[in-house]
Design a protein around this motif. Structure first.
Motif, mmCIF file in Angstrom:
data_model
loop_
_atom_site.group_PDB
_atom_site.id
_atom_site.type_symbol
_atom_site.label_atom_id
_atom_site.label_comp_id
_atom_site.label_asym_id
_atom_site.label_seq_id
_atom_site.Cartn_x
_atom_site.Cartn_y
_atom_site.Cartn_z
ATOM 1 N N ALA A 103 0.818 -1.216 0.000
ATOM 2 C CA ALA A 103 0.000 0.000 0.000
ATOM 3 C C ALA A 103 0.846 1.258 0.000
ATOM 4 O O ALA A 103 0.519 2.235 0.661
ATOM 5 C CB ALA A 103 -0.909 -0.007 1.224
ATOM 6 N N HIS A 104 1.938 1.261 -0.741
ATOM 7 C CA HIS A 104 2.793 2.441 -0.812
ATOM 8 C C HIS A 104 2.946 2.914 -2.251
ATOM 9 O O HIS A 104 4.054 3.019 -2.782
ATOM 10 C CB HIS A 104 4.174 2.142 -0.231
ATOM 11 C CG HIS A 104 4.276 2.496 1.205
ATOM 12 N ND1 HIS A 104 4.287 3.784 1.665
ATOM 13 C CD2 HIS A 104 4.373 1.707 2.304
ATOM 14 C CE1 HIS A 104 4.389 3.797 2.972
ATOM 15 N NE2 HIS A 104 4.441 2.550 3.390
ATOM 16 N N PRO A 105 1.846 3.183 -2.935
ATOM 17 C CA PRO A 105 1.960 3.756 -4.284
ATOM 18 C C PRO A 105 2.183 5.265 -4.189
ATOM 19 O O PRO A 105 2.456 5.806 -3.136
ATOM 20 C CB PRO A 105 0.593 3.434 -4.893
ATOM 21 C CG PRO A 105 -0.333 3.490 -3.709
ATOM 22 C CD PRO A 105 0.450 2.980 -2.530
ATOM 23 N N SER A 106 2.037 5.927 -5.292
ATOM 24 C CA SER A 106 2.262 7.372 -5.324
ATOM 25 C C SER A 106 1.005 8.158 -4.955
ATOM 26 O O SER A 106 0.967 9.372 -5.160
ATOM 27 C CB SER A 106 2.722 7.791 -6.726
ATOM 28 O OG SER A 106 1.732 7.414 -7.680
ATOM 29 N N LEU A 107 -0.018 7.483 -4.451
ATOM 30 C CA LEU A 107 -1.258 8.173 -4.096
ATOM 31 C C LEU A 107 -1.041 8.982 -2.817
ATOM 32 O O LEU A 107 -0.808 8.426 -1.740
ATOM 33 C CB LEU A 107 -2.391 7.165 -3.915
ATOM 34 C CG LEU A 107 -2.773 6.389 -5.176
ATOM 35 C CD1 LEU A 107 -3.825 5.343 -4.860
ATOM 36 C CD2 LEU A 107 -3.285 7.338 -6.245
ATOM 37 N N ARG A 108 -1.145 10.290 -2.901
ATOM 38 C CA ARG A 108 -0.827 11.171 -1.774
ATOM 39 C C ARG A 108 -1.843 11.046 -0.639
ATOM 40 O O ARG A 108 -1.492 11.187 0.530
ATOM 41 C CB ARG A 108 -0.795 12.618 -2.289
ATOM 42 C CG ARG A 108 -0.365 13.621 -1.229
ATOM 43 C CD ARG A 108 1.093 13.449 -0.887
ATOM 44 N NE ARG A 108 1.520 14.313 0.203
ATOM 45 C CZ ARG A 108 1.357 14.053 1.495
ATOM 46 N NH1 ARG A 108 0.752 12.938 1.863
ATOM 47 N NH2 ARG A 108 1.799 14.886 2.412
ATOM 48 N N ILE A 109 -3.098 10.751 -0.965
ATOM 49 C CA ILE A 109 -4.134 10.798 0.054
ATOM 50 C C ILE A 109 -3.983 9.679 1.086
ATOM 51 O O ILE A 109 -4.468 9.794 2.201
ATOM 52 C CB ILE A 109 -5.540 10.711 -0.587
ATOM 53 C CG1 ILE A 109 -5.658 9.419 -1.417
ATOM 54 C CG2 ILE A 109 -5.823 11.943 -1.421
ATOM 55 C CD1 ILE A 109 -7.055 9.206 -1.978
ATOM 56 N N SER A 146 -0.516 19.179 0.864
ATOM 57 C CA SER A 146 -1.895 19.615 0.633
ATOM 58 C C SER A 146 -2.889 18.832 1.463
ATOM 59 O O SER A 146 -4.087 18.848 1.178
ATOM 60 C CB SER A 146 -2.233 19.455 -0.863
ATOM 61 O OG SER A 146 -2.068 18.084 -1.263
ATOM 62 N N ASP A 147 -2.435 18.147 2.477
ATOM 63 C CA ASP A 147 -3.341 17.380 3.325
ATOM 64 C C ASP A 147 -4.262 18.318 4.086
ATOM 65 O O ASP A 147 -3.869 19.418 4.485
ATOM 66 C CB ASP A 147 -2.544 16.543 4.339
ATOM 67 C CG ASP A 147 -1.749 15.449 3.657
ATOM 68 O OD1 ASP A 147 -2.191 14.990 2.593
ATOM 69 O OD2 ASP A 147 -0.695 15.061 4.194
ATOM 70 N N PRO A 148 -5.513 17.893 4.325
ATOM 71 C CA PRO A 148 -6.418 18.716 5.131
ATOM 72 C C PRO A 148 -5.918 18.810 6.573
ATOM 73 O O PRO A 148 -5.110 17.987 7.014
ATOM 74 C CB PRO A 148 -7.753 17.962 5.036
ATOM 75 C CG PRO A 148 -7.394 16.577 4.644
ATOM 76 C CD PRO A 148 -6.150 16.672 3.816
ATOM 77 N N PRO A 149 -6.376 19.801 7.331
ATOM 78 C CA PRO A 149 -5.850 20.005 8.692
ATOM 79 C C PRO A 149 -6.012 18.794 9.606
ATOM 80 O O PRO A 149 -5.106 18.493 10.393
ATOM 81 C CB PRO A 149 -6.662 21.200 9.197
ATOM 82 C CG PRO A 149 -7.077 21.934 7.967
ATOM 83 C CD PRO A 149 -7.291 20.882 6.933
ATOM 84 N N TYR A 150 -7.149 18.086 9.526
ATOM 85 C CA TYR A 150 -7.351 16.975 10.450
ATOM 86 C C TYR A 150 -6.338 15.848 10.204
ATOM 87 O O TYR A 150 -5.954 15.139 11.136
ATOM 88 C CB TYR A 150 -8.792 16.456 10.351
ATOM 89 C CG TYR A 150 -9.082 15.601 9.141
ATOM 90 C CD1 TYR A 150 -9.006 14.207 9.211
ATOM 91 C CD2 TYR A 150 -9.458 16.171 7.930
ATOM 92 C CE1 TYR A 150 -9.283 13.420 8.109
ATOM 93 C CE2 TYR A 150 -9.739 15.402 6.825
ATOM 94 C CZ TYR A 150 -9.653 14.023 6.910
ATOM 95 O OH TYR A 150 -9.928 13.243 5.828
ATOM 96 N N VAL A 151 -5.881 15.701 8.953
ATOM 97 C CA VAL A 151 -4.866 14.692 8.651
ATOM 98 C C VAL A 151 -3.522 15.103 9.247
ATOM 99 O O VAL A 151 -2.798 14.278 9.829
ATOM 100 C CB VAL A 151 -4.754 14.482 7.129
ATOM 101 C CG1 VAL A 151 -3.600 13.544 6.800
ATOM 102 C CG2 VAL A 151 -6.053 13.939 6.567
ATOM 103 N N LYS A 152 -3.181 16.376 9.120
ATOM 104 C CA LYS A 152 -1.919 16.855 9.694
ATOM 105 C C LYS A 152 -1.917 16.692 11.210
ATOM 106 O O LYS A 152 -0.929 16.238 11.805
ATOM 107 C CB LYS A 152 -1.706 18.324 9.326
ATOM 108 C CG LYS A 152 -1.584 18.597 7.827
ATOM 109 C CD LYS A 152 -1.406 20.080 7.571
ATOM 110 C CE LYS A 152 -1.334 20.383 6.088
ATOM 111 N NZ LYS A 152 -1.190 21.839 5.814
ATOM 112 N N TYR A 153 -3.030 17.061 11.848
ATOM 113 C CA TYR A 153 -3.093 16.962 13.312
ATOM 114 C C TYR A 153 -3.032 15.514 13.774
ATOM 115 O O TYR A 153 -2.372 15.199 14.776
ATOM 116 C CB TYR A 153 -4.382 17.625 13.807
ATOM 117 C CG TYR A 153 -4.408 19.127 13.646
ATOM 118 C CD1 TYR A 153 -3.269 19.885 13.849
ATOM 119 C CD2 TYR A 153 -5.579 19.785 13.286
ATOM 120 C CE1 TYR A 153 -3.287 21.266 13.699
ATOM 121 C CE2 TYR A 153 -5.619 21.158 13.136
ATOM 122 C CZ TYR A 153 -4.467 21.903 13.340
ATOM 123 O OH TYR A 153 -4.492 23.266 13.200
ATOM 124 N N SER A 154 -3.712 14.636 13.072
ATOM 125 C CA SER A 154 -3.704 13.230 13.476
ATOM 126 C C SER A 154 -2.304 12.628 13.353
ATOM 127 O O SER A 154 -1.894 11.813 14.184
ATOM 128 C CB SER A 154 -4.706 12.432 12.631
ATOM 129 O OG SER A 154 -4.336 12.435 11.260
#
Length: 692
Positions: A103-109, A146-154
């Motif tokens: 599960a380590h492709p180039s998909l950023r999300i 470009s991650d949303p804030p909740y992703v950065k905080y988590s």
């Protein structure tokens, strides 16, 4: 016809043609099953749902021509299910490793989530540094992503959590170094939330910082951090209790009464009550404890949700969901904090004992029912929840045992001590509590005059709680110990105190002085260690220093400090002893001052045996409901209280009355002293086997 308007006749129900049901594509069904079948670990179908989810994901990944986005999602879900099942199941660990790798492709999300899964796997395998390094890379690169804030905080929270893990094989990973790293990561989270103007996350980071300071014992910074947090949360006790500490920065204020605000206030009040109990400021502690009781009684636990999963609102973004302390743990913790904060054991119904006894009943009820946990929890999370409850119960039993020993309720103390030993052995917690249990046995033997056994138990307790024991113990729950500086200092102080008393009983003056010289050399380290471990042990260190001092003025200074500390902490058990020692300094110089202190000490010592009042409805035909008996019908204590101390005070008081020519008072005192002697003799006649 009547002029009254009648309601119109309802229309006949029309026959609705069923829409044509189309079969769901197998790939969508297989990929959705883990979410549809999710059950918490307390559910009877939890294991079956995990197994079916694993089979569905395996079957989906075995298909050909998979879309890259959905394939990455499937591998991610497979790793999550594997971690939920547990790596101790054969084949699961290898499958989770493969899933994380695939599960380590180039998909950023998916990168932050996959990194967190990889870090969890590394931590489960004991590779803490790999987990920390993986999360650190994402955290450092999240500022430009470009991650949303909740992703950065988590991701930041996962990194902070990884820093709290202790590598048992790394001897160089000191507590101070871990604290500095975790405090730096928490400060980064605080600064990010401050830049984004996410006030709730800012306050949450402040609570994390306070918890980390307390966890690592950075007590010189706790008061300022606690004051800043109480100001930020608008915690006002009353007008006279407004914080008087000046701060360089003013953190944002959480407006309104949101759920996360109530959650953070409850945590802050608990930490505040414990901190001021530790430093011995009873008034500050009671203000926070009263506020905590008001909040818990007012329904503050509803803000925690059924499983401790709360949300923090983020403007123009999905909310940040965090797992906090379970509400049932907070409820039980309220009883333990209340018991530990009530230092006064004097009275008919000491609150320290009442809160602990009621808390034990609450935990017993909690253990008989299944806890509400999130659906993504595992069996290990359920076991951890149960383990926390058992630890809270063991701590409350320790509080009850301590109060019973101070109040000379020997039978009840022995009964609760046996229950504590049985509970921690059954729960596999004996190595964690072995030093504390041995210290209880030392205190019990000391109070009954079993000198040899008390010294042996003190030495064993100090050995089990030491940082570097002289010899290696077997790695077993039956023999292992746990480092505890408070238990270690208390055990060594108890042994020193007993040896000082034994030296004072020596008839030969030269031999007594030689023994005291030996104790002065060995006791200096004990006194030094007691100084930095809170108000109670600091007062104990002052008492020991006073007894070992050679000069009268030095002794007087140490006793004055001990009296101030015990009075401010409302520790009347220690205060009675200090007053007696101070009175001994004035028996030959200031009779009135000595008599006043002896009277106060006598009242406190007598209050240690005060029994509940009998009910008005009781008569001779009914059993005595105020008799302090245990389940076996044996009397656990009597109205004498601390017989040894009262006998010593009575002998000094008798001397003063005779010197003043008070024959009537002297006769009354002699009668009371005889009663105290009988109580002391009863305690000394107890056999050694009774303390096993």
């Amino acid at each position: 016809m009547s002029d009254v308007e009648t309601p119109p006749r309802p229309f006949k129900r029309r026959k609705v043609e069923h829409a044509e049901l189309r079969q769901l594509p197998s790939d969508i069904l297989l990929l959705s099953l883990p979410h549809l079948l999710a059950h918490p670990p307390t559910h009877k179908h939890h294991s079956r749902s995990n197994f079916l989810s694993l089979v569905a994901l395996r079957k989906y990944l075995a298909s050909s021509h998979l879309e890259a986005n959905l394939e990455c999602r499937a591998w991610t879900q497979l790793a999550e299910v594997g971690l939920r099942i547990g790596l101790d199941i054969p084949g699961i660990e290898e499958e989770v490793e493969k899933a994380v790798t695939k599960a380590h492709p180039s998909l950023r999300i998916y990168k932050p989530q996959i990194t967190q899964l990889s870090a969890r796997l590394a931590a489960c395998q004991g590779n803490y540094k790999l987990a920390q390094n993986a999360l650190k890379k994402v955290v450092n690169g999240s500022a430009t992503s470009s991650d949303p804030p909740y992703v950065k905080y988590s991701t930041h929270l996962a990194f902070i959590r990884s820093l709290s893990k202790i590598d048992p094989s790394d001897d160089t990973d000191l507590s101070n170094a871990r604290s500095l790293r975790s405090l730096g990561a928490i400060r980064d989270l605080y600064n990010m939330a401050l830049r984004n103007k996410h006030d709730e996350v800012v306050i949450f980071a402040m609570v994390l910082e306070l918890l980390d300071l307390v966890r690592h014992g950075v007590w010189n910074r706790v008061r300022e951090s606690l004051g800043s947090l109480e100001t930020a949360l608008n915690i006002v006790f009353d007008l006279a209790d407004a914080p008087k500490i000046s701060y360089t920065t003013t953190p944002p204020v959480v407006m309104g009464k949101s759920k996360i605000a109530r959650v953070l206030i409850v945590h802050t009040l608990i930490i505040g009550a414990l901190y001021y109990t530790y430093v011995g400021e009873a008034d500050q502690c009671q203000r926070r404890l009263k506020k905590l009781h008001d909040m818990l009684d007012g329904g503050a636990l509803d803000a925690f949700g059924p499983s401790g999963l709360v949300e923090m609102n983020l403007p123009n973004s999905p909310p940040l969901r965090v797992q906090i302390t379970h509400p049932r743990i907070i409820f039980a913790l309220g009883f333990l904090v209340s018991s530990a904060s009530k230092r006064d054991p004097v009275g008919r119904k000491p609150k320290r004992k009442l809160f602990a006894a009621e808390g034990i009943l609450v935990i017993d009820r909690e253990l008989r029912k299944d806890a509400k946990l999130p659906t993504w929890s595992s069996f290990h999370d359920a076991e951890a929840h149960c383990r926390r409850l058992l630890q809270l119960k063991a701590d409350m039993l320790s509080e009850v045992i301590g109060v019973c020993i101070m109040r000379s309720e020997v039978e009840e103390a022995k009964l609760k001590l046996s229950q504590l030993i049985a509970d921690v052995r059954t729960a596999g917690l004996f190595s964690l509590y072995s030093a504390r249990i041995t210290l209880h046995q030392a205190h019990l033997a000391h109070s009954l005059g079993q000198k040899d056994r008390a010294i042996k138990c003190y030495q064993v307790a100090a050995f089990l709680s030491s940082k570097h024991p002289p010899t290696r113990l077997p790695a077993s729950e039956e023999f292992g110990g746990c480092e505890d500086p408070w238990v270690n200092a208390s055990a060594r102080a108890g042994e020193l105190w007993l040896k000082i008393g034994l030296a004072g009983e020596l008839a030969d003056g030269s031999e007594r002085e030689r023994e005291m010289e030996v104790l002065r050399k060995t006791g200096s380290d004990v006194i030094k260690d007691c100084t930095g471990l809170g108000g109670t042990l600091e007062a104990v260190g002052e008492v020991l220093a006073a007894c070992l001092a050679k000069e009268f003025l030095v002794t007087k200074t140490h006793l004055r400090k001990a009296l101030n500390l015990s009075t401010e902490a409302q520790d009347n058990h220690l205060r009675a002893l200090v007053l007696s020692l101070v009175a001994a300094q004035y028996v030959h110089t200031s009779t009135e001052h000595a008599q006043a202190m002896l009277t106060t000490a006598e009242q406190l010592a007598a209050g240690l045996g005060a029994q509940p009042k009998c009910s008005k409805e009781s008569d001779n035909k009914k059993p005595n409901i105020c008799s302090p008996s245990n389940a076996n019908g044996k009397v656990s204590g009597d109205s004498v209280g601390n017989a040894h101390l009262r006998l010593w005070i009575g002998e000094r008081s008798l001397e003063l009355k005779r010197r003043a020519g008070d024959e009537k008072g002297a006769a009354s005192q002699m009668s009371a002293n005889e009663k105290f002697k009988e109580a002391v003799t009863r305690g000394q006649k107890r056999k050694y086997k009774e303390l096993q």
